[in-house]
Structure formats: C-alpha cells, structure tokens
Design an enzyme around this catalytic site. Structure first.
Site, PDB file in Angstrom:
ATOM      1  NE  ARG A  62      -3.857  -0.013   1.879  1.00 47.73           N
ATOM      2  CZ  ARG A  62      -4.556   0.638   2.795  1.00 47.73           C
ATOM      3  NH1 ARG A  62      -4.469   0.302   4.060  1.00 47.73           N
ATOM      4  NH2 ARG A  62      -5.338   1.632   2.465  1.00 47.73           N
ATOM      5  CG  HIS A 112      -8.220   5.175  11.844  1.00 51.42           C
ATOM      6  ND1 HIS A 112      -9.247   4.850  10.995  1.00 51.42           N
ATOM      7  CD2 HIS A 112      -8.780   5.280  13.082  1.00 51.42           C
ATOM      8  CE1 HIS A 112     -10.383   4.759  11.698  1.00 51.42           C
ATOM      9  NE2 HIS A 112     -10.123   5.017  12.957  1.00 51.42           N
ATOM     10  CB  CYS A 120       9.842   0.861  18.027  1.00 48.19           C
ATOM     11  SG  CYS A 120      10.725  -0.480  18.856  1.00 48.19           S
ATOM     12  CB  CYS A 139      13.803   0.519  17.058  1.00 43.13           C
ATOM     13  SG  CYS A 139      13.301   2.060  17.855  1.00 43.13           S
ATOM     14  CB  THR A 180     -16.300   7.981   6.096  1.00 43.74           C
ATOM     15  OG1 THR A 180     -16.262   6.930   7.058  1.00 43.74           O
ATOM     16  CG2 THR A 180     -17.137   9.116   6.617  1.00 43.74           C
ATOM     17  CB  SER A 181     -18.713   2.988   4.824  1.00 42.24           C
ATOM     18  OG  SER A 181     -17.790   2.578   5.806  1.00 42.24           O
ATOM     19  CG  ASN A 205     -20.203   8.496   1.208  1.00 43.45           C
ATOM     20  OD1 ASN A 205     -18.982   8.589   1.326  1.00 43.45           O
ATOM     21  ND2 ASN A 205     -20.822   7.331   1.197  1.00 43.45           N
ATOM     22  CD  GLU A 207     -22.513   3.365  -2.056  1.00 44.14           C
ATOM     23  OE1 GLU A 207     -22.853   3.103  -3.220  1.00 44.14           O
ATOM     24  OE2 GLU A 207     -21.864   2.606  -1.324  1.00 44.14           O
TER      25      GLU A 207
END
Ligand code: NAD
Length: 245
Positions: A62, A112, A120, A139, A180-181, A205, A207
């Site tokens: 990603r 998030h 670490c 680290c 956002t859902s 949104n 939908e």
C-alpha cells in the site's frame, strides 16, 4: 450573501472515499480491500503477532502504491478551505495516506495513524517510514529488531488524539463527513455526537452511508465534484447544511 465569520468553526471528517478517485482502494466498497484480504489477518494486533511478514507485505504494497497516487480536487479544495476560511477548521481523517498533506493541508489529524510512519513495538518510538518495513528493520531509538510496525491504528486499538477530537467537534457549528461508510467506530459516532451538541451535520458521499439518516443534509456523488462545490459555497458565505436545528 454573508461572508463566513472568523467566529465560525467547521469540523471535517474524511474517509477512504475522498482518496478513491486518486486510485487508492477503499475498504468496504464492492471490490474493496476487505473483499481481498481478511481484516483479522492484516489489521489487528493478533494478526501481526501470528504472521508479521504477511502484515508487512500488505502495508508495504500500500505504501508503494501511494507513491503513484496524486491528490485530487477534493483534497485540494480542503487545503484551500484551510487557507482561506477565516474561522476555525478542524480536519480529521481516518485515512492513513498522505494525500491531504500533499494537497497542501498543514493541520491534519490522522486518527488512524499514517502509512508513512513506523512505530516500534519495543520502545514506542515513532519515525518516518518511506521505505518498506520488515521484521529485520531495527528501531532508530532502541536498536532492537522484530518489533517494528507501521504506525497505523488496528482494530481493537485506540485511535489517536480522541480527547482533542471530541473537544474540537463540540465547538463546531458544522460537522461534515466526506467519503466514509460510517461503519467504523468511534468515527462513525461523530455524527450522533454532533447532533446531540446541536451542531448542523452534512454528509458528502458517493452513496448514502449507513448513518445517512442521522445527517441534516446529505449530498451524494463523487468527492471530486461535491467537495470543491461545498468549499466554494462556504467561502462565498452560503449556509452549508440546510436546516439549522
Ligand atoms: P470505507 O471503505 O468503509 O468507505 C468508503 C466510503 O467512501 C463508502 O461509503 C463509499 O460509498 C464512499 N466513496 C467511494 N468512492 C467515493 C468517491 N469517489 N467520492 C465520495 N465517496 C466515495 O472507508 P472508511 O469509511 O474510511 O473506513 C474507515 C476505515 O478505512 C478506516 O479504518 C481507514 O483507516 C480505512 N481506510 C483508509 C484508506 C486510506 O488511507 N486511503 C483506504 C481504505 C481504508
């Protein structure tokens, strides 16, 4: 037409839908990420403990994909709002991508976490992570291997900066939820929180989301059309969400 005043405050929550037109996959849409991998495997502390290599491979892919994604007009419109809105703007995102920042937003709360940061598990140190992470990544602070993970909040973990987020939410005059859902808490609960504080609420949104009935007003369509039009209207002083309650 009245110009927006320096006393007004807008709280914006964004989700994966704002980055969809930049080519970043959403989670719950048809063909989205959760139709290809199990969230229990790649987005929980237990999944990471079971198979760290699999989790690193998922986030490394990603992170690599993000380098070819570009901010779209919706990200850029919110950066313009940050620059030109005379009141207080709070931008909270559930997204772990950096497209808001690359569009020019300077003050983004990543509830998030961020794909471009590492955490670490041994000492809690955070660092920039532009390259792939693995179980062999040491680290920078404690020097130990084996504990490095992406600095993203997994299911079962507490999102970041929640006290500050709730403080800013209840101070707002308008809450706007974009792309956002409304399926992942605590962010999915912000609209109810805003309503109970008497704050106007607006959904933008593709939908209707799961909680669309909770909003004072909902506009449905692609973020690249809805968000620039919303920002244009706010800066022109048009009341943003229909019926004040
Ligand atoms: P989600 O996949 O559950 O929902 C995405 C929503 O966006 C859907 O309601 C969909 O209808 C809408 N959407 C899709 N394309 C759109 C478009 N072009 N314009 C406007 N809306 C569009 O994602 P979510 O609600 O953000 O889920 C929350 C979780 O997903 C969070 O944990 C977040 O960290 C994670 N997530 C982040 C990213 C990212 O960083 N870009 C990507 C996927 C998921």
């Amino acid at each position: 037409m009245t110009r927006p005043s320096g006393d007004s405050a807008i709280f914006i929550l964004t989700g994966a839908g704002i980055s969809a037109e930049s080519g970043v996959e959403t989670f719950r849409d048809k063909g989205g990420i959760w139709s290809k991998v199990r969230l229990e495997d790649v987005a929980t502390p237990e999944g990471f403990a079971r198979d760290p290599d699999k989790v690193h491979a998922f986030y490394n892919a990603r992170r690599a994909g993000l380098s070819s994604a570009l901010p779209n007009p919706a990200h850029r419109a919110l950066a313009r709002l940050e620059r030109d809105f005379p009141g207080r703007l709070t931008l909270v995102t559930q997204n772990i991508d950096d497209l808001h920042e690359r569009a020019g937003s300077n003050d983004v709360v990543h509830m998030h976490g961020e794909l471009s940061r590492s955490l670490c598990g041994h000492c809690g140190a955070k660092a920039d992570a532009s390259a792939a992470l693995s179980t062999a990544t040491a680290c920078h602070a404690c020097g130990r291997e084996g504990g490095m993970r992406p600095d993203v909040v997994w299911f079962g973990e507490m999102p970041y900066r929640m006290d500050e987020i709730y403080e800013r939410l209840v101070e707002a005059d308008l809450f706007v939820s974009i792309g956002t859902s409304g399926a992942v808490y605590p962010a999915a609960g912000f609209v109810a929180e805003a309503r109970s504080a008497g704050i106007r609420t607006l959904e933008l949104n593709l939908e209707p989301s799961e909680g669309t009935f909770l909003f004072d007003e909902a506009r449905h369509g692609p973020a690249t059309a809805l968000v620039p039009a919303f920002v244009e209207a706010v800066l022109a002083g048009v009341p943003a969400a229909g019926r004040p309650r």
